[in-house]
Scaffold this motif. Structure first.
Motif, short mmCIF file in Angstrom:
data_model
loop_
_atom_site.label_atom_id
_atom_site.label_comp_id
_atom_site.label_asym_id
_atom_site.label_seq_id
_atom_site.Cartn_x
_atom_site.Cartn_y
_atom_site.Cartn_z
N CYS A 31 0.87 -1.16 0.00
CA CYS A 31 0.00 0.00 0.00
C CYS A 31 0.92 1.22 0.00
O CYS A 31 1.49 1.58 1.02
CB CYS A 31 -0.92 0.00 1.21
SG CYS A 31 -2.16 1.30 1.14
N MET A 49 -7.97 -0.47 0.48
CA MET A 49 -7.94 0.86 -0.10
C MET A 49 -7.93 0.83 -1.63
O MET A 49 -7.58 1.80 -2.27
CB MET A 49 -6.72 1.64 0.40
CG MET A 49 -6.78 1.90 1.88
SD MET A 49 -5.55 3.06 2.45
CE MET A 49 -5.94 4.50 1.51
N SER A 66 -4.57 3.54 -8.57
CA SER A 66 -4.58 2.99 -7.22
C SER A 66 -3.21 3.14 -6.58
O SER A 66 -2.17 3.09 -7.25
CB SER A 66 -4.95 1.51 -7.27
OG SER A 66 -4.87 0.95 -5.99
#
Length: 138
Positions: A31, A49, A66
């Motif tokens: 992430c 997320m 993303s």
């Protein structure tokens, strides 16, 4: 004792063959720049997320990327195991021949027991020098 050593060494060799032929995948989820999860042989858990399905809008022409990335590394094992080593190249044959020759000739001269001082008599001791000097080995 020899039997136990033989059994232990055969188990180690079997385990080594098994581990060298097994293939597996390592999955990592990042992430941003931070590692969130690592999984072996399964999919890594996500951080939640990820961007939902992008709905295409004619008015809006850009798409948001993303921050999460998935990396999958596949570790492949050997497909075939060589069972016999019958074929040796010339360098290996020369090494084995020279090793055997050197090992056999290593113990050739040990049959003669040479004592260099056998013709000389020991000195005559009149008094015990250790007792006179009071020096004792402990």
């Amino acid at each position: 004792m020899k039997e136990y050593f033989h059994k232990i060494s055969s188990m180690i060799m079997a385990l080594l063959v098994l581990l060298s032929t097994v293939s597996f995948a390592v999955s990592k989820h990042y992430c941003g720049d931070f590692l969130v999860d690592v999984a072996i042989m399964t999919q890594a858990e996500t951080c939640g997320m990820q961007i939902q399905q992008n709905i295409y809008n004619e008015e809006c022409s850009f798409q948001k990327t993303s921050c999460c990335t998935d990396q999958i590394k596949l570790v492949e094992g050997h497909d075939e195991v060589k069972t016999a080593a019958n074929e040796l190249d010339f360098q290996q044959q020369v090494f084995i021949a020279s090793f055997v020759y050197a090992y056999v000739n290593l113990f050739e001269g040990l049959e003669d027991n040479i004592i260099p001082h056998k013709d000389y008599p020991p000195p005559l001791l009149i008094k015990d020098i250790h007792i006179l000097d009071e020096v004792f080995l402990i």
